[in-house]
Design a protein around this motif. Structure first.
Motif, PDB file in Angstrom:
ATOM      1  N   GLY A 208       0.845  -1.240   0.292  1.00  0.00           N
ATOM      2  CA  GLY A 208      -0.178  -0.117  -0.076  1.00  0.00           C
ATOM      3  C   GLY A 208       0.421   1.397   0.431  1.00  0.00           C
ATOM      4  O   GLY A 208       2.045   1.407   0.131  1.00  0.00           O
ATOM      5  N   ARG A 209       0.130   1.853   0.203  1.00  0.00           N
ATOM      6  CA  ARG A 209       0.829   3.237   0.227  1.00  0.00           C
ATOM      7  C   ARG A 209      -0.168   4.770   0.499  1.00  0.00           C
ATOM      8  O   ARG A 209      -0.445   4.924   0.894  1.00  0.00           O
ATOM      9  CB  ARG A 209       1.019   4.230  -1.795  1.00  0.00           C
ATOM     10  N   CYS A 210       0.850   5.146   1.674  1.00  0.00           N
ATOM     11  CA  CYS A 210       0.063   6.507   2.428  1.00  0.00           C
ATOM     12  C   CYS A 210       1.699   7.182   3.486  1.00  0.00           C
ATOM     13  O   CYS A 210       2.496   6.804   2.937  1.00  0.00           O
ATOM     14  CB  CYS A 210      -0.798   5.321   3.630  1.00  0.00           C
ATOM     15  N   ASN A 211       1.470   7.419   4.421  1.00  0.00           N
ATOM     16  CA  ASN A 211       2.339   8.503   4.996  1.00  0.00           C
ATOM     17  C   ASN A 211       1.538   9.549   5.824  1.00  0.00           C
ATOM     18  O   ASN A 211       0.102   8.902   6.117  1.00  0.00           O
ATOM     19  CB  ASN A 211       3.073   9.616   4.482  1.00  0.00           C
ATOM     20  N   ALA A 212       2.029  10.093   7.474  1.00  0.00           N
ATOM     21  CA  ALA A 212       1.643  10.832   8.428  1.00  0.00           C
ATOM     22  C   ALA A 212       2.564  11.900   8.826  1.00  0.00           C
ATOM     23  O   ALA A 212       3.590  11.731   7.968  1.00  0.00           O
ATOM     24  CB  ALA A 212       1.469  10.100   9.430  1.00  0.00           C
ATOM     25  N   GLY A 213       1.494  12.643   8.915  1.00  0.00           N
ATOM     26  CA  GLY A 213       1.561  14.263   9.238  1.00  0.00           C
ATOM     27  C   GLY A 213       1.741  14.935  10.053  1.00  0.00           C
ATOM     28  O   GLY A 213       0.550  14.459  10.825  1.00  0.00           O
ATOM     29  N   TYR A 214       1.585  16.012  10.326  1.00  0.00           N
ATOM     30  CA  TYR A 214       1.610  17.030  11.652  1.00  0.00           C
ATOM     31  C   TYR A 214       0.443  17.915  10.976  1.00  0.00           C
ATOM     32  O   TYR A 214       0.596  18.180   9.290  1.00  0.00           O
ATOM     33  CB  TYR A 214       2.577  17.534  11.843  1.00  0.00           C
ATOM     34  N   GLY A 215      -0.567  17.748  11.506  1.00  0.00           N
ATOM     35  CA  GLY A 215      -1.182  19.006  11.751  1.00  0.00           C
ATOM     36  C   GLY A 215      -1.307  20.257  11.980  1.00  0.00           C
ATOM     37  O   GLY A 215      -0.416  20.848  12.094  1.00  0.00           O
ATOM     38  N   LEU A 216      -2.461  20.477  13.304  1.00  0.00           N
ATOM     39  CA  LEU A 216      -2.728  21.601  13.921  1.00  0.00           C
ATOM     40  C   LEU A 216      -2.236  21.500  14.605  1.00  0.00           C
ATOM     41  O   LEU A 216      -2.341  20.968  15.350  1.00  0.00           O
ATOM     42  CB  LEU A 216      -4.143  22.298  13.785  1.00  0.00           C
ATOM     43  N   TRP A 217      -0.840  22.289  15.565  1.00  0.00           N
ATOM     44  CA  TRP A 217      -0.754  22.165  16.403  1.00  0.00           C
ATOM     45  C   TRP A 217      -1.338  22.902  17.536  1.00  0.00           C
ATOM     46  O   TRP A 217      -1.404  22.638  18.923  1.00  0.00           O
ATOM     47  CB  TRP A 217       0.932  22.524  16.860  1.00  0.00           C
ATOM     48  N   GLN A 218      -2.159  23.851  17.610  1.00  0.00           N
ATOM     49  CA  GLN A 218      -2.929  24.223  18.465  1.00  0.00           C
ATOM     50  C   GLN A 218      -3.426  23.130  18.932  1.00  0.00           C
ATOM     51  O   GLN A 218      -4.621  23.475  20.135  1.00  0.00           O
ATOM     52  CB  GLN A 218      -3.886  25.212  17.586  1.00  0.00           C
ATOM     53  N   LEU A 219      -4.627  21.574  17.998  1.00  0.00           N
ATOM     54  CA  LEU A 219      -4.983  20.849  18.691  1.00  0.00           C
ATOM     55  C   LEU A 219      -4.520  19.597  20.096  1.00  0.00           C
ATOM     56  O   LEU A 219      -5.609  18.758  20.181  1.00  0.00           O
ATOM     57  CB  LEU A 219      -5.715  20.344  17.898  1.00  0.00           C
ATOM     58  N   ALA A 220      -3.238  20.268  20.108  1.00  0.00           N
ATOM     59  CA  ALA A 220      -2.635  18.881  21.185  1.00  0.00           C
ATOM     60  C   ALA A 220      -1.788  19.732  21.579  1.00  0.00           C
ATOM     61  O   ALA A 220      -0.833  20.788  21.825  1.00  0.00           O
ATOM     62  CB  ALA A 220      -2.096  17.958  20.233  1.00  0.00           C
ATOM     63  N   PHE A 221      -1.384  19.096  23.206  1.00  0.00           N
ATOM     64  CA  PHE A 221      -0.304  19.293  23.987  1.00  0.00           C
ATOM     65  C   PHE A 221       0.138  18.635  25.314  1.00  0.00           C
ATOM     66  O   PHE A 221      -0.214  17.618  25.172  1.00  0.00           O
ATOM     67  CB  PHE A 221      -1.136  20.218  25.214  1.00  0.00           C
ATOM     68  N   LYS A 222       1.353  18.417  24.986  1.00  0.00           N
ATOM     69  CA  LYS A 222       2.214  17.521  25.574  1.00  0.00           C
ATOM     70  C   LYS A 222       2.642  17.867  26.977  1.00  0.00           C
ATOM     71  O   LYS A 222       2.834  19.076  26.881  1.00  0.00           O
ATOM     72  CB  LYS A 222       3.028  17.164  24.746  1.00  0.00           C
ATOM     73  N   SER A 223       2.989  17.195  27.941  1.00  0.00           N
ATOM     74  CA  SER A 223       3.506  17.410  29.310  1.00  0.00           C
ATOM     75  C   SER A 223       4.238  16.297  29.564  1.00  0.00           C
ATOM     76  O   SER A 223       3.579  14.915  29.205  1.00  0.00           O
ATOM     77  CB  SER A 223       2.355  17.875  30.403  1.00  0.00           C
ATOM     78  N   LYS A 224       5.321  16.621  30.116  1.00  0.00           N
ATOM     79  CA  LYS A 224       6.615  15.737  30.469  1.00  0.00           C
ATOM     80  C   LYS A 224       6.237  15.335  32.153  1.00  0.00           C
ATOM     81  O   LYS A 224       7.091  15.232  33.174  1.00  0.00           O
ATOM     82  CB  LYS A 224       7.654  15.563  30.183  1.00  0.00           C
ATOM     83  N   ALA A 225       5.598  16.944  32.744  1.00  0.00           N
ATOM     84  CA  ALA A 225       5.037  17.198  33.833  1.00  0.00           C
ATOM     85  C   ALA A 225       4.582  16.140  34.394  1.00  0.00           C
ATOM     86  O   ALA A 225       3.698  15.347  34.164  1.00  0.00           O
ATOM     87  CB  ALA A 225       4.816  18.595  34.265  1.00  0.00           C
ATOM     88  N   THR A 226       4.056  15.803  36.525  1.00  0.00           N
ATOM     89  CA  THR A 226       3.610  15.240  36.671  1.00  0.00           C
ATOM     90  C   THR A 226       1.909  15.313  36.326  1.00  0.00           C
ATOM     91  O   THR A 226       1.910  16.372  36.145  1.00  0.00           O
ATOM     92  CB  THR A 226       3.608  15.447  38.114  1.00  0.00           C
ATOM     93  N   LEU A 227       1.230  14.448  36.138  1.00  0.00           N
ATOM     94  CA  LEU A 227      -0.388  14.443  35.389  1.00  0.00           C
ATOM     95  C   LEU A 227      -1.080  13.877  36.784  1.00  0.00           C
ATOM     96  O   LEU A 227      -0.616  13.324  37.841  1.00  0.00           O
ATOM     97  CB  LEU A 227      -0.875  13.015  35.023  1.00  0.00           C
ATOM     98  N   ASP A 228      -1.099  15.724  37.286  1.00  0.00           N
ATOM     99  CA  ASP A 228      -2.208  15.864  38.611  1.00  0.00           C
ATOM    100  C   ASP A 228      -3.526  17.436  38.159  1.00  0.00           C
ATOM    101  O   ASP A 228      -3.058  17.454  36.861  1.00  0.00           O
ATOM    102  CB  ASP A 228      -1.232  16.353  40.106  1.00  0.00           C
ATOM    103  N   GLU A 229      -4.225  17.246  39.503  1.00  0.00           N
ATOM    104  CA  GLU A 229      -4.746  18.582  39.248  1.00  0.00           C
ATOM    105  C   GLU A 229      -3.905  20.160  38.699  1.00  0.00           C
ATOM    106  O   GLU A 229      -4.322  19.839  37.666  1.00  0.00           O
ATOM    107  CB  GLU A 229      -5.545  19.156  40.303  1.00  0.00           C
ATOM    108  N   ALA A 230      -3.040  20.024  39.474  1.00  0.00           N
ATOM    109  CA  ALA A 230      -2.532  21.425  38.559  1.00  0.00           C
ATOM    110  C   ALA A 230      -1.655  21.286  37.006  1.00  0.00           C
ATOM    111  O   ALA A 230      -2.403  22.698  36.715  1.00  0.00           O
ATOM    112  CB  ALA A 230      -1.307  22.148  40.240  1.00  0.00           C
ATOM    113  N   ASN A 231      -1.239  20.320  36.886  1.00  0.00           N
ATOM    114  CA  ASN A 231      -0.787  19.887  35.705  1.00  0.00           C
ATOM    115  C   ASN A 231      -1.254  19.966  34.348  1.00  0.00           C
ATOM    116  O   ASN A 231      -1.722  20.761  32.943  1.00  0.00           O
ATOM    117  CB  ASN A 231       1.159  19.342  35.316  1.00  0.00           C
ATOM    118  N   PHE A 232      -3.205  18.893  34.531  1.00  0.00           N
ATOM    119  CA  PHE A 232      -3.410  18.999  34.363  1.00  0.00           C
ATOM    120  C   PHE A 232      -4.291  20.616  33.184  1.00  0.00           C
ATOM    121  O   PHE A 232      -5.083  21.176  32.288  1.00  0.00           O
ATOM    122  CB  PHE A 232      -5.098  18.422  34.394  1.00  0.00           C
ATOM    123  N   ALA A 233      -4.491  21.047  34.684  1.00  0.00           N
ATOM    124  CA  ALA A 233      -5.342  22.742  34.177  1.00  0.00           C
ATOM    125  C   ALA A 233      -5.153  23.356  33.293  1.00  0.00           C
ATOM    126  O   ALA A 233      -5.581  24.428  33.309  1.00  0.00           O
ATOM    127  CB  ALA A 233      -6.118  22.538  35.868  1.00  0.00           C
TER     128      ALA A 233
END
Length: 297
Positions: A208-233
């Protein structure tokens, strides 16, 4: 078993059925973060949709907004998987061992978009997207209420396992899965084929033929901080504070929290528990859906 055209067609039909059945039932995750776009050429060119302003009152002549000249391109790639069935196994009617193989290929094909999409998500803090910044970065070009350019962030640093907030409610999604040619099971079904003559095996495979790439960065947020109420908020607020070029709020709704298996218990407690902190009502309950994704390990 006699090897003839009818026998080989029967084998192909049986394996194709197993392939298609497993393909249809396999668990996949890429649709959570990626929109599927059909491609008809070697590559697709995408305009910068974040240049689009909001709707305005019609006063005087129409105000024409042209999408930015800067575009980004996703080029299709070609992929394949091929297996061989020894002629002697057909002679001896020993084909049962290939039933799970056909099913596994169907599952592999169904899940292949996951293998293209999630490495992009995981490496988004070190991979440049269309605006010249990393897809996950602390200084994307954004806008304030007056439409002036400011620096905005969709990344939170830390030393923990990464988790991701995603808005999958929009027409456009954070990533793109581009589909040019569907994977299909094909075979050499003639005992006069070169592979049968020289190697004593019938060849089956998919491509098959296909690929993937980036769309809108505004619709995603990445965190490597502790997953807790403050960082989620904080992550949620950062996403919902982003504005269009015209100064209007984009109306982003973080609908999914994507986590690796190691963070799944913490995520479910954060977003599903009725009570927290010894009896307080959980204000974050039900604000978004937890999705545990093994590819994020």
């Amino acid at each position: 078993m006699d090897i003839n055209a009818a026998t080989l067609r029967g084998i192909y039909t049986s394996l194709s059925t197993l392939f298609n059945t497993r393909f249809a039932s396999a668990q996949t995750y890429y649709n959570t973060v990626a929109m599927t776009v059909t491609s008809t050429t070697a590559q697709n060119e995408y305009p910068r949709l974040d240049d689009m302003p909001g709707i305005r009152e019609w006063v005087g002549e129409r105000l024409v907004h042209r999408l930015g000249a800067q575009t980004y391109v996703i080029r299709n790639r070609e992929f394949e998987k091929t297996i061989a069935i020894p002629r002697k196994n057909i002679d001896d009617d020993n084909l049962g061992i290939y039933s799970p193989v056909a099913g596994q290929i169907g599952q592999d094909v169904a899940q292949f978009p996951d293998l293209l999409v999630f490495p992009l998500l995981k490496n988004g803090d070190t991979t440049v997207c269309y605006d010249g910044q990393y897809f996950f970065d602390t200084d994307h070009p954004g806008f304030n209420e007056q439409g002036n350019t400011i620096s905005v962030s969709n990344f939170q640093s830390g030393a923990g396992a990464a988790w991701y907030l995603i808005d999958d409610s929009q027409v456009v999604k954070p990533l793109v899965f581009q589909k040019r040619k569907e994977f299909k099971l094909v075979s050499f079904q003639d005992e006069k084929d070169a592979n049968v003559f020289w190697k004593g095996e019938f060849v089956w495979g998919v491509d098959g033929r296909c690929n993937a790439g980036y769309g809108l960065w505004q619709l995603a947020f990445k965190s490597k901080a502790t997953l807790d109420e403050a960082n989620f908020a904080a992550a949620r607020t950062a996403m919902q504070s982003l504005r269009k070029r015209s100064g209007e709020i984009i109306n982003i709704r973080p609908t999914k929290l994507l986590v690796p298996p190691s963070l799944a218990p913490t995520a479910r407690k954060l977003l599903n528990a009725e009570l927290v902190n010894g009896g307080e009502s959980n204000i974050w309950k039900g604000t978004c859906e937890v999705v545990e994704i093994p590819y994020l390990t």
